[in-house]
Design a protein around this motif. Structure first.
Motif, PDB file in Angstrom:
ATOM      1  N   ASP A  13       0.832  -1.208   0.000  1.00 18.29           N
ATOM      2  CA  ASP A  13       0.000   0.000   0.000  1.00 18.29           C
ATOM      3  C   ASP A  13       0.863   1.255   0.000  1.00 18.29           C
ATOM      4  O   ASP A  13       0.644   2.180  -0.792  1.00 18.29           O
ATOM      5  CB  ASP A  13      -0.914  -0.020   1.231  1.00 18.29           C
ATOM      6  CG  ASP A  13      -1.944   1.086   1.172  1.00 18.29           C
ATOM      7  OD1 ASP A  13      -2.777   1.047   0.240  1.00 18.29           O
ATOM      8  OD2 ASP A  13      -1.904   1.996   2.024  1.00 18.29           O
ATOM      9  N   ALA A  14       1.886   1.249   0.857  1.00 15.85           N
ATOM     10  CA  ALA A  14       2.753   2.432   0.959  1.00 15.85           C
ATOM     11  C   ALA A  14       3.529   2.646  -0.335  1.00 15.85           C
ATOM     12  O   ALA A  14       3.643   3.777  -0.838  1.00 15.85           O
ATOM     13  CB  ALA A  14       3.707   2.274   2.132  1.00 15.85           C
ATOM     14  N   ALA A  15       4.024   1.546  -0.911  1.00 16.24           N
ATOM     15  CA  ALA A  15       4.808   1.672  -2.138  1.00 16.24           C
ATOM     16  C   ALA A  15       3.950   2.237  -3.267  1.00 16.24           C
ATOM     17  O   ALA A  15       4.361   3.145  -3.998  1.00 16.24           O
ATOM     18  CB  ALA A  15       5.369   0.311  -2.532  1.00 16.24           C
ATOM     19  N   LEU A  16       2.721   1.712  -3.381  1.00 13.73           N
ATOM     20  CA  LEU A  16       1.863   2.182  -4.473  1.00 13.73           C
ATOM     21  C   LEU A  16       1.368   3.609  -4.217  1.00 13.73           C
ATOM     22  O   LEU A  16       1.134   4.364  -5.158  1.00 13.73           O
ATOM     23  CB  LEU A  16       0.688   1.219  -4.671  1.00 13.73           C
ATOM     24  CG  LEU A  16       1.103  -0.102  -5.335  1.00 13.73           C
ATOM     25  CD1 LEU A  16      -0.018  -1.117  -5.288  1.00 13.73           C
ATOM     26  CD2 LEU A  16       1.543   0.140  -6.778  1.00 13.73           C
ATOM     27  N   ALA A  17       1.236   3.973  -2.944  1.00 17.35           N
ATOM     28  CA  ALA A  17       0.865   5.352  -2.633  1.00 17.35           C
ATOM     29  C   ALA A  17       1.951   6.303  -3.114  1.00 17.35           C
ATOM     30  O   ALA A  17       1.671   7.372  -3.661  1.00 17.35           O
ATOM     31  CB  ALA A  17       0.642   5.514  -1.130  1.00 17.35           C
ATOM     32  N   LEU A  18       3.193   5.861  -2.934  1.00 20.78           N
ATOM     33  CA  LEU A  18       4.330   6.677  -3.375  1.00 20.78           C
ATOM     34  C   LEU A  18       4.312   6.847  -4.894  1.00 20.78           C
ATOM     35  O   LEU A  18       4.486   7.946  -5.421  1.00 20.78           O
ATOM     36  CB  LEU A  18       5.627   5.988  -2.935  1.00 20.78           C
ATOM     37  CG  LEU A  18       6.851   6.878  -2.821  1.00 20.78           C
ATOM     38  CD1 LEU A  18       6.713   7.808  -1.633  1.00 20.78           C
ATOM     39  CD2 LEU A  18       8.113   6.024  -2.692  1.00 20.78           C
ATOM     40  N   VAL A  19       4.050   5.729  -5.593  1.00 21.38           N
ATOM     41  CA  VAL A  19       3.974   5.781  -7.059  1.00 21.38           C
ATOM     42  C   VAL A  19       2.857   6.733  -7.489  1.00 21.38           C
ATOM     43  O   VAL A  19       3.023   7.557  -8.385  1.00 21.38           O
ATOM     44  CB  VAL A  19       3.729   4.374  -7.637  1.00 21.38           C
ATOM     45  CG1 VAL A  19       3.504   4.445  -9.147  1.00 21.38           C
ATOM     46  CG2 VAL A  19       4.905   3.462  -7.320  1.00 21.38           C
ATOM     47  N   SER A  20       1.707   6.629  -6.824  1.00 20.20           N
ATOM     48  CA  SER A  20       0.575   7.499  -7.154  1.00 20.20           C
ATOM     49  C   SER A  20       0.945   8.958  -7.012  1.00 20.20           C
ATOM     50  O   SER A  20       0.610   9.788  -7.856  1.00 20.20           O
ATOM     51  CB  SER A  20      -0.617   7.224  -6.231  1.00 20.20           C
ATOM     52  OG  SER A  20      -1.146   5.958  -6.482  1.00 20.20           O
ATOM     53  N   ARG A  21       1.634   9.262  -5.933  1.00 22.66           N
ATOM     54  CA  ARG A  21       1.975  10.661  -5.698  1.00 22.66           C
ATOM     55  C   ARG A  21       2.917  11.180  -6.795  1.00 22.66           C
ATOM     56  O   ARG A  21       2.784  12.296  -7.262  1.00 22.66           O
ATOM     57  CB  ARG A  21       2.607  10.830  -4.313  1.00 22.66           C
ATOM     58  CG  ARG A  21       2.346  12.222  -3.764  1.00 22.66           C
ATOM     59  CD  ARG A  21       2.705  12.355  -2.301  1.00 22.66           C
ATOM     60  NE  ARG A  21       2.198  11.267  -1.479  1.00 22.66           N
ATOM     61  CZ  ARG A  21       2.902  10.716  -0.473  1.00 22.66           C
ATOM     62  NH1 ARG A  21       4.110  11.155  -0.194  1.00 22.66           N
ATOM     63  NH2 ARG A  21       2.386   9.757   0.252  1.00 22.66           N
ATOM     64  N   ARG A  22       3.853  10.326  -7.208  1.00 20.87           N
ATOM     65  CA  ARG A  22       4.777  10.755  -8.261  1.00 20.87           C
ATOM     66  C   ARG A  22       4.049  10.965  -9.583  1.00 20.87           C
ATOM     67  O   ARG A  22       4.457  11.785 -10.400  1.00 20.87           O
ATOM     68  CB  ARG A  22       5.885   9.715  -8.440  1.00 20.87           C
ATOM     69  CG  ARG A  22       6.753   9.613  -7.201  1.00 20.87           C
ATOM     70  CD  ARG A  22       8.108   9.105  -7.544  1.00 20.87           C
ATOM     71  NE  ARG A  22       8.736   9.937  -8.558  1.00 20.87           N
ATOM     72  CZ  ARG A  22      10.038   9.905  -8.812  1.00 20.87           C
ATOM     73  NH1 ARG A  22      10.809   9.117  -8.139  1.00 20.87           N
ATOM     74  NH2 ARG A  22      10.549  10.670  -9.746  1.00 20.87           N
ATOM     75  N   ALA A  23       2.953  10.219  -9.773  1.00 21.13           N
ATOM     76  CA  ALA A  23       2.232  10.305 -11.050  1.00 21.13           C
ATOM     77  C   ALA A  23       1.490  11.623 -11.207  1.00 21.13           C
ATOM     78  O   ALA A  23       1.115  11.998 -12.308  1.00 21.13           O
ATOM     79  CB  ALA A  23       1.260   9.140 -11.178  1.00 21.13           C
ATOM     80  N   VAL A  24       1.234  12.317 -10.108  1.00 18.29           N
ATOM     81  CA  VAL A  24       0.483  13.572 -10.220  1.00 18.29           C
ATOM     82  C   VAL A  24       1.337  14.765  -9.800  1.00 18.29           C
ATOM     83  O   VAL A  24       0.831  15.780  -9.359  1.00 18.29           O
ATOM     84  CB  VAL A  24      -0.817  13.547  -9.381  1.00 18.29           C
ATOM     85  CG1 VAL A  24      -1.801  12.596 -10.001  1.00 18.29           C
ATOM     86  CG2 VAL A  24      -0.544  13.187  -7.944  1.00 18.29           C
ATOM     87  N   GLN A  25       2.637  14.633 -10.004  1.00 24.01           N
ATOM     88  CA  GLN A  25       3.537  15.719  -9.621  1.00 24.01           C
ATOM     89  C   GLN A  25       3.202  17.042 -10.288  1.00 24.01           C
ATOM     90  O   GLN A  25       3.493  18.097  -9.763  1.00 24.01           O
ATOM     91  CB  GLN A  25       4.974  15.342  -9.962  1.00 24.01           C
ATOM     92  CG  GLN A  25       5.742  14.856  -8.757  1.00 24.01           C
ATOM     93  CD  GLN A  25       7.148  14.467  -9.135  1.00 24.01           C
ATOM     94  OE1 GLN A  25       7.432  14.235 -10.299  1.00 24.01           O
ATOM     95  NE2 GLN A  25       8.024  14.383  -8.162  1.00 24.01           N
ATOM     96  N   TYR A  26       2.565  16.944 -11.494  1.00 20.98           N
ATOM     97  CA  TYR A  26       2.295  18.171 -12.247  1.00 20.98           C
ATOM     98  C   TYR A  26       1.188  19.011 -11.619  1.00 20.98           C
ATOM     99  O   TYR A  26       0.982  20.144 -11.997  1.00 20.98           O
ATOM    100  CB  TYR A  26       1.937  17.821 -13.698  1.00 20.98           C
ATOM    101  CG  TYR A  26       0.772  16.887 -13.855  1.00 20.98           C
ATOM    102  CD1 TYR A  26      -0.532  17.361 -13.806  1.00 20.98           C
ATOM    103  CD2 TYR A  26       0.961  15.522 -14.075  1.00 20.98           C
ATOM    104  CE1 TYR A  26      -1.602  16.496 -13.964  1.00 20.98           C
ATOM    105  CE2 TYR A  26      -0.100  14.658 -14.229  1.00 20.98           C
ATOM    106  CZ  TYR A  26      -1.390  15.152 -14.184  1.00 20.98           C
ATOM    107  OH  TYR A  26      -2.450  14.305 -14.337  1.00 20.98           O
ATOM    108  N   ARG A  27       0.426  18.432 -10.669  1.00 24.93           N
ATOM    109  CA  ARG A  27      -0.720  19.178 -10.134  1.00 24.93           C
ATOM    110  C   ARG A  27      -0.283  20.310  -9.232  1.00 24.93           C
ATOM    111  O   ARG A  27       0.646  20.183  -8.473  1.00 24.93           O
ATOM    112  CB  ARG A  27      -1.647  18.244  -9.372  1.00 24.93           C
ATOM    113  CG  ARG A  27      -2.561  17.521 -10.326  1.00 24.93           C
ATOM    114  CD  ARG A  27      -3.674  16.814  -9.579  1.00 24.93           C
ATOM    115  NE  ARG A  27      -4.383  15.926 -10.505  1.00 24.93           N
ATOM    116  CZ  ARG A  27      -5.117  14.887 -10.102  1.00 24.93           C
ATOM    117  NH1 ARG A  27      -5.238  14.613  -8.826  1.00 24.93           N
ATOM    118  NH2 ARG A  27      -5.729  14.152 -10.982  1.00 24.93           N
TER     119      ARG A  27
END
Lengths: 210, 340
Positions: free
Chosen positions: A196-210
């Protein structure tokens, strides 16, 4: 009790690590298959309005079947072992991936897609370069939920003979051995939290442009 | 004066509508009904109408976001039905109120999308991005690598404008591009758009529901109502010779000061009729009339010499004539009509 766990762990290291590997293998295969089935179905249901409702209803219904029940139902249909476990768990991941991907596509501002078409981009370009990246945050949310669900579900899959960490829990219950039970249960919990934590990190990186 | 220029280059109209109609599925009446008009190279045409008048449908039929159900549209002489849709769309810039920037791409990447697909060389694209950002008033060094989500609405629409102009389109379609911006930003962007249009001689079709905006920006204005063109004429002609009751009511709602704000000196200048002297006060033909009025008060001049693009005198406005004009009496423009 701590000593018991340590002792059991040392004696059964090979079985323990093998169980983790099996558990991860089942989870990994089920999630990847779930993505391969869920995402195209989601795109289909977003693009073809007629298919959207039947597809979403079918999979929402599927989502209501408890994992254990689904696994038990698999025995008379496809037998026992790794394969039926993977098939059932895959089916369990599809609804959450499908629904999140659909939402991801539906939430894209229609003006963005209209602009892209008006700029002379073909359907494939718009799908892969515009829509997918913009739907990615929600697709990843779906992936994250699905992964955690499958890690838990794979525990139950031990009941139909797939192996994995569920074996330790079953053994612990059967022998009334708290140490074995806790070793199995604790590891499943730890895997869930890490994933869960690892995928949360990936998710956050995916929306860096926001 | 711009009209003369256009007529010289007027080999083939950039855009020509021929009896075009659009009926949406399940609709009882046509959203656009039997519309014919043409747009010449370098024209800035505004389309004015209420919501539901068919103005946006009209615009979106040009780049086939909406497909017409009857008639033909010609782009530089070719029927758009015969053109490859994607190639054609890349020649037509498109700016909308919702802006529609790609939020996951930087400002530079947004602007570079069409040139990239057209396989421009990287250095050419980079130069083009910088030129465009400068043109729309954004410092390239500061804005190139920002994401749209981090910009204000006005800045986003500047980028939207730059993106639409990236591949040097032959025609720009703009659907209420400044409609969602605050009044001050809107005015600034209007003024800058006029300057950019004059500098590049871009052909623009611009939809708005704001009569001020339509008259201020348009060399000519298309007034739409109930899916039909009510009048297609210069702002001054619409003000003085409304084609029908609808147009007449529309323009009579505007007071004299508002009208001065949307008309330019060139539109009411009369024949020069004398040799200019060095002491004559000059005024550019694109200065709006409210500014001309202010200058009459400031300078107490009897007349101004109106100058064209290269600073050459092209006519004059006398105080007498201006006064008559400002009262919207017909004789205020009679002399002008002879001039044109």
């Amino acid at each position: 009790m701590r000593a018991d766990i340590a002792e059991y762990f040392l004696e059964n290291q090979d079985r323990y690590f093998e169980a983790i590997l099996t558990h991860l293998k089942i989870t990994g295969i089920a999630v990847v298959l779930g993505l391969l089935v869920g995402i195209p179905l989601a795109v289909l249901s977003v693009k073809k309005e007629k298919l959207s409702q039947p597809l979403l209803h079918t999979f929402s219904l599927l989502k209501m079947v408890p994992a254990l029940a689904a696994l038990m139902l698999a025995i008379p249909l496809i037998g026992t072992g790794l394969l039926p476990a993977v098939i059932v768990l895959t089916l369990l991941t599809v609804p959450v991936i499908l629904i999140n991907t659909c939402l991801g596509f539906q939430e894209i501002d229609s003006a963005i897609v209209e602009s892209a078409h008006a700029m002379g981009f073909g359907k494939a370009y718009v799908l892969f370069k515009i829509e997918f990246p913009l739907a990615l945050p929600l697709i990843l949310t779906g992936l994250r939920t699905a992964t955690v669900e499958v890690i838990a579900g794979a525990t139950l899959a031990a009941y139909i003979g797939s192996g994995g960490l569920g074996l330790f829990i079953m053994t612990g219950i059967g022998l009334l051995r708290w140490d074995i039970l806790l070793l199995g249960g604790g590891t499943v919990a730890a895997l869930s939290i890490i994933a869960d934590a690892a995928l949360a990190l990936v998710s956050r990186r995916a929306v860096q442009y926001r | 004066m711009t009209m003369d220029l256009n007529q010289k280059k007027n080999d083939v109209p950039v855009l020509k509508f021929q009896r075009v109609a659009k009926r949406f599925p399940n609709a009882q009446i046509n959203a656009v009904n039997d519309v014919s008009f043409s747009v010449n190279r370098g024209d800035f045409i505004t389309i004015l109408g209420r919501s539901g008048s068919g103005k946006t449908t009209l615009l979106k039929m040009v780049n086939r976001i909406h497909e017409m159900t009857a008639g033909d549209i010609f782009f530089e002489g070719e029927n758009i039905k015969n053109l490859n849709l994607q190639d054609y769309r890349r020649r037509v810039g498109y700016v909308i109120q919702q802006i529609g920037l790609f939020p996951h791409m930087t400002v530079a990447e947004n602007i570079a999308t069409v040139p990239s697909v057209l396989k421009w060389e990287k250095t050419r694209i980079d130069t083009r991005v910088d030129v465009l950002l400068t043109l729309v008033g954004l410092d390239p060094a500061e804005y190139r690598n920002r994401y749209p989500g981090k910009l204000s609405g006005g800045q986003q629409q500047r980028v939207g404008l730059a993106r639409a102009m990236a591949a040097e389109p032959d025609l720009m379609l703009m659907d209420e591009p400044f409609g969602a911006l605050d009044a001050i930003t809107r005015q600034t962007l209007q003024d800058e758009l006029v300057k950019i249009q004059q500098k590049l001689n871009t052909t623009i079709l611009f939809v708005t529901h704001d009569i001020q905006e339509a008259f201020k920006l348009g060399d000519r204005v298309i007034i739409m109502d109930e899916g039909e063109i009510q009048q297609y004429a210069t702002p001054i002609n619409i003000l003085f010779e409304p084609a029908n009751d609808f147009v007449s009511q529309l323009v009579s709602a505007e007071d004299a000061v508002q009208k001065l704000k949307v008309l330019r000196a060139g539109a009411i200048a009369s024949d020069l009729g004398f040799q200019t002297k060095s002491g004559d006060l000059r005024i550019d033909k694109d200065v709006y009339l409210d500014k001309v009025l202010a200058r009459f008060f400031e300078t107490r001049a009897e007349y101004f010499v109106v100058t064209g693009k290269d600073g050459q005198p092209i006519g004059q406005i006398s105080w007498e004539q201006f006064k008559n004009f400002a009262q919207f009496r017909k004789d205020g423009v009679d002399s002008k009509k002879e001039a044109v």
